[in-house]
Design a protein around this motif. Structure first.
Motif, mmCIF file in Angstrom:
data_model
loop_
_atom_site.group_PDB
_atom_site.id
_atom_site.type_symbol
_atom_site.label_atom_id
_atom_site.label_comp_id
_atom_site.label_asym_id
_atom_site.label_seq_id
_atom_site.Cartn_x
_atom_site.Cartn_y
_atom_site.Cartn_z
ATOM 1 N N ASN A 1 30.760 76.317 -25.368
ATOM 2 C CA ASN A 1 32.589 77.046 -25.347
ATOM 3 C C ASN A 1 33.132 77.635 -23.461
ATOM 4 O O ASN A 1 34.409 77.211 -22.915
ATOM 5 C CB ASN A 1 33.726 77.657 -26.697
ATOM 6 C CG ASN A 1 33.316 76.507 -27.797
ATOM 7 O OD1 ASN A 1 33.039 75.124 -27.301
ATOM 8 N ND2 ASN A 1 34.512 76.552 -28.421
ATOM 9 N N ASP B 1 33.749 85.599 -22.862
ATOM 10 C CA ASP B 1 33.883 85.168 -21.220
ATOM 11 C C ASP B 1 35.083 85.987 -20.850
ATOM 12 O O ASP B 1 35.656 86.322 -21.158
ATOM 13 C CB ASP B 1 33.904 84.159 -21.209
ATOM 14 C CG ASP B 1 35.207 83.106 -21.850
ATOM 15 O OD1 ASP B 1 35.716 83.759 -21.299
ATOM 16 O OD2 ASP B 1 34.908 82.640 -22.752
ATOM 17 N N THR C 1 34.464 67.094 -29.155
ATOM 18 C CA THR C 1 35.354 66.684 -29.869
ATOM 19 C C THR C 1 36.433 67.556 -30.965
ATOM 20 O O THR C 1 36.983 67.086 -31.726
ATOM 21 C CB THR C 1 34.226 66.564 -31.244
ATOM 22 O OG1 THR C 1 32.783 67.290 -30.814
ATOM 23 C CG2 THR C 1 33.578 65.157 -30.318
ATOM 24 N N GLY C 2 36.059 68.444 -30.637
ATOM 25 C CA GLY C 2 37.123 69.504 -31.028
ATOM 26 C C GLY C 2 36.634 69.973 -32.240
ATOM 27 O O GLY C 2 37.089 70.889 -33.540
ATOM 28 N N LEU C 3 34.882 70.004 -32.812
ATOM 29 C CA LEU C 3 34.441 70.581 -34.349
ATOM 30 C C LEU C 3 33.289 72.036 -33.571
ATOM 31 O O LEU C 3 33.192 72.456 -34.795
ATOM 32 C CB LEU C 3 33.250 69.529 -34.659
ATOM 33 C CG LEU C 3 34.089 67.930 -35.116
ATOM 34 C CD1 LEU C 3 33.017 67.013 -35.357
ATOM 35 C CD2 LEU C 3 34.887 68.299 -36.122
ATOM 36 N N LEU D 1 34.398 74.763 -32.850
ATOM 37 C CA LEU D 1 34.620 76.192 -33.602
ATOM 38 C C LEU D 1 34.853 75.879 -35.290
ATOM 39 O O LEU D 1 33.723 76.902 -35.783
ATOM 40 C CB LEU D 1 35.514 77.269 -33.255
ATOM 41 C CG LEU D 1 35.664 77.098 -31.758
ATOM 42 C CD1 LEU D 1 36.765 77.573 -31.399
ATOM 43 C CD2 LEU D 1 34.095 78.542 -31.696
#
Ligand SMILES: Nc1ncnc2c1ncn2[C@@H]1O[C@H](COP(=O)(O)OP(=O)(O)OP(=O)(O)O)[C@@H](O)[C@H]1O
Ligand SMILES: [Mg+2]
Length: 482
Positions: free
Chosen positions: A383, A411, A442-444, A446
């Motif tokens: 990320n 970051d 895909t947004g999975l 985290l």
């Protein structure tokens, strides 16, 4: 017939089980007990008062005669008037007096006394208590109170006996009327109290019924309905509030699940559509081996994407199961972070981002699941790399606290808008849908990090400032039991 009987018996037993019935029963019981207690105590008070006033009256009369005998023993006229005339003239509460000499021979008697009372017996009956009148039945059944007392005649040693009897049939009639009214009042109470009590009970439990009614007809399609607790008594208002809170929670979970299903469908459809489209185009006419190879390659890529997605979803489902277990082993966190840095070195260099680790000199050791932890930190690094512009850096840090260890990935990238921050751990959530979709997220990621922390009994926190950078911190308890 017997079926009908059974049905009414069922209904009756259901009625007996209701709160309204029990409350009514208690009202009636308490009401009847109160009525019996008050009327009975008033009745006995009245009996005692009547008896007392009769006693006083009789004692008073005796006193008058006694005084006359003592003071003026020779004034026979006055005595005669007192005994024979005054009492005989009464209509109401007729009383009779008799004066006996030492040998119990009557000297003076109120006229009519012999017709009312059995005189020879009277003397025996009245001898017991001089202060308190005794109840005696007259010849024709009338009730009398009688009293007797010795009376000294003048200054002599002689002592006569005064006997006095009073007709108390009026008082008896009064008490009888009282008793009759008492039964009427009791009957009235028994007839009225159940009705009133039932109405009160029904009114009292109406809000409970209301809550039950709403609860009964709530389903997934009308989860937004709420109970309006205005005007409810405070106990029921708090019940309604609890129920509303529960509905809030349910509605939120339900929304999340619906959104989640829609997102899954959407994310599965894209690769499947790509595979389908490629296959259709390839089959439309004859192709060269090279072209088929390309199509198969592309299909394989989408297939891998699909299987990764399904793998991620399965992982999340398992992480939430209470039966999930970890393969804990002793891990040196510094070593683990170095390994991850090496792994991501090439992609970081490709993007022109500096990837560094900051770990304490003394090794930080903890019992953790290596594969899962690698995956969690890896997701954070990927990320960070994806959202950090060239020339900036991403830092992997670790530190040890009393009971837990902390791993931090920070970051100096674009950051996350504050309104999106609370949702980044939701499954399929991406801040910028269009851009992340293109880049393959895909947004999975985290959500998986959060799942891994859940399994370790730890937690994940995120802090971010738009345009400044993002820090994600994992805190994991050192001892597995904590
Ligand atoms: N370090 C970061 N800087 C800026 N935005 C971030 C950062 N980390 C996460 N985000 C935002 O949060 C969103 C959710 O992140 P998450 O890792 O769950 O999904 P993803 O990276 O889009 O997809 P996946 O990780 O499944 O490939 C991302 O789409 C991104 O917009
Ligand atoms: Mg990610």
């Amino acid at each position: 017939m017997s079926w009908n009987l059974k049905r009414s018996a069922d209904r009756l037993s259901r009625f007996w089980g209701t709160l309204a019935f029990r409350l009514t029963a208690w009202y009636v019981l308490a009401g009847v007990a109160l009525v019996i207690f008050t009327t009975a105590s008033l009745y006995f008070l009245l009996v005692a008062e009547l008896q007392k006033s009769t006693d006083l009256f009789l004692a008073d009369k005796i006193n008058v005669v006694r005084t006359m005998l003592r003071e003026r023993p020779d004034d026979t006229d006055a005595l005669r008037e007192e005994i024979e005339l005054e009492s005989a003239a009464r209509r109401y509460q007729q009383f009779y007096i008799r004066l006996l000499d030492e040998r119990n021979i009557p000297l003076l008697t109120t006229p009519g006394m012999a017709e009312q009372l059995d005189l020879p017996r009277l003397t025996i009956q009245t001898q017991s208590s001089p202060e308190r009148a005794k109840s005696v039945k007259g010849k024709n059944g009338r009730p009398f109170f009688v009293m007797s007392a010795p009376a000294v005649v003048g200054g002599s040693a002689y002592s006569d006996t005064i006997e006095i009897a009073i007709d108390v049939s009026q008082q008896e009639a009064l008490l009888a009327r009282y008793r009759q009214r008492f039964w009427l009042i009791l009957l009235g109470t028994l007839a009225v109290f159940p009705l009133v009590g039932y109405q009160i009970a029904r009114r009292g439990i109406r809000p409970v019924k209301e809550v039950a009614r709403i609860a009964r007809h709530i389903s997934s399609t009308n989860l937004h309905e709420r109970i309006q607790p205005e005007g409810y008594p405070s106990e029921l208002a708090s019940l309604a509030a609890t129920f509303n809170n529960m509905l809030d929670g349910l509605e939120e979970s339900f929304d999340r699940i619906s959104r989640f299903s829609a997102d899954i469908a959407h994310d599965l459809r894209t690769p499947v559509n790509i595979i389908r489209g490629e296959a259709e185009v390839a089959l439309a006419r004859a192709r060269t081996v090279e072209e088929y190879r390309e199509v198969l390659g592309s299909c394989l890529e989408e297939g891998v994407r699909l299987s990764n997605l399904i793998g991620d979803l399965l992982f999340l489902a398992r992480a939430e199961s209470p039966l999930a277990h970890l393969h804990r082993e002793s891990i040196d966190i510094g070593e683990l972070l170095s390994g991850i840095r090496e792994y991501y070195e090439a992609p970081a260099a490709e993007r022109g981002v500096f990837l560094t680790t900051e770990v304490p000199l003394t090794p930080v050791i903890a019992q953790l699941d290596r594969t899962l932890l690698q995956r969690a930190v890896g997701n954070l690094v990927s990320n960070a790399l994806a959202h950090t512009p060239p020339g900036k850096s991403v830092v992997l840090g670790a530190s040890a606290e009393a009971a837990s260890i902390r791993i931090e990935v920070s970051d100096a990238g674009e950051g996350i808008p504050p309104e999106a921050l609370p949702r980044v751990f939701d499954r399929f959530f991406r801040v910028d849908e269009s851009r992340s979709q293109a880049s393959g997220g895909t947004g999975l990621g985290l959500a998986i990090v959060q799942g891994i922390m859940l399994l370790h009994g730890g937690k994940v926190e995120i802090a971010s400032q738009l345009g400044q950078g993002t820090q994600v911190t994992l805190s994991i308890p050192v001892s597995p039991a904590a």
